[in-house]
Design an enzyme around this catalytic site. Structure first.
Site, PDB file in Angstrom:
ATOM      1  N   SER A   1       7.388   3.102  12.840  1.00 38.70           N
ATOM      2  CA  SER A   1       8.399   4.161  12.797  1.00 38.70           C
ATOM      3  C   SER A   1       9.094   4.229  14.142  1.00 38.70           C
ATOM      4  O   SER A   1       8.504   3.845  15.178  1.00 38.70           O
ATOM      5  CB  SER A   1       7.734   5.507  12.498  1.00 38.70           C
ATOM      6  OG  SER A   1       8.613   6.587  12.723  1.00 38.70           O
TER       7      SER A   1
ATOM      8  N   ILE B   1       9.456   4.929   0.294  1.00 35.56           N
ATOM      9  CA  ILE B   1       9.773   3.610   0.831  1.00 35.56           C
ATOM     10  C   ILE B   1       8.889   2.544   0.189  1.00 35.56           C
ATOM     11  O   ILE B   1       9.358   1.450  -0.135  1.00 35.56           O
ATOM     12  CB  ILE B   1       9.621   3.607   2.361  1.00 35.56           C
ATOM     13  CG1 ILE B   1      10.695   4.489   3.010  1.00 35.56           C
ATOM     14  CG2 ILE B   1       9.717   2.189   2.913  1.00 35.56           C
ATOM     15  CD1 ILE B   1      10.521   4.682   4.508  1.00 35.56           C
ATOM     16  N   GLY B   2       7.630   2.853  -0.006  1.00 32.46           N
ATOM     17  CA  GLY B   2       6.706   1.874  -0.573  1.00 32.46           C
ATOM     18  C   GLY B   2       7.125   1.419  -1.959  1.00 32.46           C
ATOM     19  O   GLY B   2       7.084   0.230  -2.274  1.00 32.46           O
TER      20      GLY B   2
ATOM     21  N   TYR C   1       0.848  11.635  15.078  1.00 36.09           N
ATOM     22  CA  TYR C   1       1.522  10.666  14.208  1.00 36.09           C
ATOM     23  C   TYR C   1       2.170   9.562  15.036  1.00 36.09           C
ATOM     24  O   TYR C   1       2.015   8.370  14.745  1.00 36.09           O
ATOM     25  CB  TYR C   1       2.582  11.388  13.374  1.00 36.09           C
ATOM     26  CG  TYR C   1       3.500  10.465  12.598  1.00 36.09           C
ATOM     27  CD1 TYR C   1       3.068   9.834  11.444  1.00 36.09           C
ATOM     28  CD2 TYR C   1       4.819  10.241  13.021  1.00 36.09           C
ATOM     29  CE1 TYR C   1       3.919   8.989  10.735  1.00 36.09           C
ATOM     30  CE2 TYR C   1       5.666   9.402  12.316  1.00 36.09           C
ATOM     31  CZ  TYR C   1       5.209   8.779  11.178  1.00 36.09           C
ATOM     32  OH  TYR C   1       6.044   7.943  10.477  1.00 36.09           O
TER      33      TYR C   1
ATOM     34  N   THR D   1       0.833  -1.197   0.000  1.00 36.12           N
ATOM     35  CA  THR D   1       0.000   0.000   0.000  1.00 36.12           C
ATOM     36  C   THR D   1       0.873   1.254   0.000  1.00 36.12           C
ATOM     37  O   THR D   1       2.000   1.249   0.475  1.00 36.12           O
ATOM     38  CB  THR D   1      -0.953   0.015   1.213  1.00 36.12           C
ATOM     39  OG1 THR D   1      -0.196   0.127   2.432  1.00 36.12           O
ATOM     40  CG2 THR D   1      -1.781  -1.257   1.258  1.00 36.12           C
TER      41      THR D   1
ATOM     42  N   THR E   1       3.455   4.262  -4.668  1.00 34.58           N
ATOM     43  CA  THR E   1       3.799   4.963  -5.904  1.00 34.58           C
ATOM     44  C   THR E   1       5.085   5.774  -5.771  1.00 34.58           C
ATOM     45  O   THR E   1       5.585   6.322  -6.747  1.00 34.58           O
ATOM     46  CB  THR E   1       2.660   5.892  -6.348  1.00 34.58           C
ATOM     47  OG1 THR E   1       2.371   6.827  -5.294  1.00 34.58           O
ATOM     48  CG2 THR E   1       1.402   5.099  -6.685  1.00 34.58           C
TER      49      THR E   1
END
Length: 267
Positions: free
Chosen positions: A144, A19-20, A157, A13, A16
């Protein structure tokens, strides 16, 4: 040591960019069929084209993508409808934005929780039963170091990343004995596109290379860092791909740090 993911389907997920995308590229390079995801079709199409450029053609023919905003239950269901089965699920989607606690309204807390936590809840709920039935699977939550070192300027966050740790540990216990592992990976400061954009004003002001500006940021804002620089997205992806592979079969319920030593603890 050779990682071979031939015959496996991986969904990453928020892939684009950053990291992904690096994770998706490494998975494809290891032989997996990879499903990219982003909110906009144009971004997904662009990422597919880019991945096919950076990964040898023989490894990238099975790359495909689904445009869906996974911060909603409806769009998570839409992704599952298009891709009903997965062997590897990387819950990478996440948003971050420095905001003072006293200026962060309920709507922002809810938005961060929907994107950073509930997207992983919904997709894990959809894909884990099939993995268990087949006797093999990997679910990886991208947490994280901020989930352990809650940042004062991004409390909302940090709380969501702590929730991801709890979720991954609980799901690992829930899947005990099934052949399915669930783990969390904790990056530290990483030189993704988003971080580069955040550092761009300082880079333009000083004329320094972005890597040098990032290193100065790390030394100033994460002084416990041992590597004294930002990690690359590929360094983070390398750990994720190992955890996604059959080689990691004895690792589950773990919080695995690729934080450059920022978290100042031996446990």
């Amino acid at each position: 040591m050779k990682i071979d993911l031939s015959g496996k389907t991986a969904i990453v997920t928020g892939s684009t960019g950053g990291i992904g995308f690096a994770i998706a590229a490494e998975l494809a390079g290891s032989g997996a069929a990879v499903v990219l995801n982003g909110r906009k079709q144009a971004a997904v199409d662009g990422a597919i084209a880019r991945l096919r450029q950076v990964v040898p053609s023989a490894m990238s023919r099975a790359v495909r993508g689904v445009a869906a905003d996974l911060g909603t239950a409806e769009e998570c269901a839409a992704l599952v409808a298009v891709e009903p089965s997965a062997d590897i699920l990387v819950n990478n989607l996440g948003i971050f934005d420095p905001q003072d606690f006293f200026g962060t309204p309920d709507a922002e807390w809810e938005r961060f929780f929907e994107v950073n936590v509930l997207s992983g809840v919904r997709l894990s709920r959809a894909y884990l039963p099939g993995m268990a039935k087949r006797g093999w699977g990997r679910v990886i939550f991208m947490s994280s170091e901020s989930g352990l070192n809650i940042p004062a300027d991004m409390i909302h966050y940090g709380v969501t990343k702590t929730a991801d740790l709890a979720l991954s540990r609980g799901l690992a216990k829930r899947m005990a004995g099934t052949g399915v592992t669930v783990n969390a990976v904790l990056p530290g400061p990483t030189l993704s596109e988003g971080v580069q954009e955040m550092l761009r004003p300082e880079q333009e002001r000083t004329g320094k290379p972005v890597e040098e500006v990032a290193a100065e940021f790390v030394v100033t804002h994460r002084p416990s860092s041992i590597i004294r620089r930002a990690a690359t997205v590929e360094e983070v992806a390398n750990l994720v791909v190992y955890i996604a592979s059959p080689l990691s079969s004895a690792t589950t319920g773990a919080a695995l740090r690729v934080d450059g030593g920022v978290v100042d603890t031996i446990a």
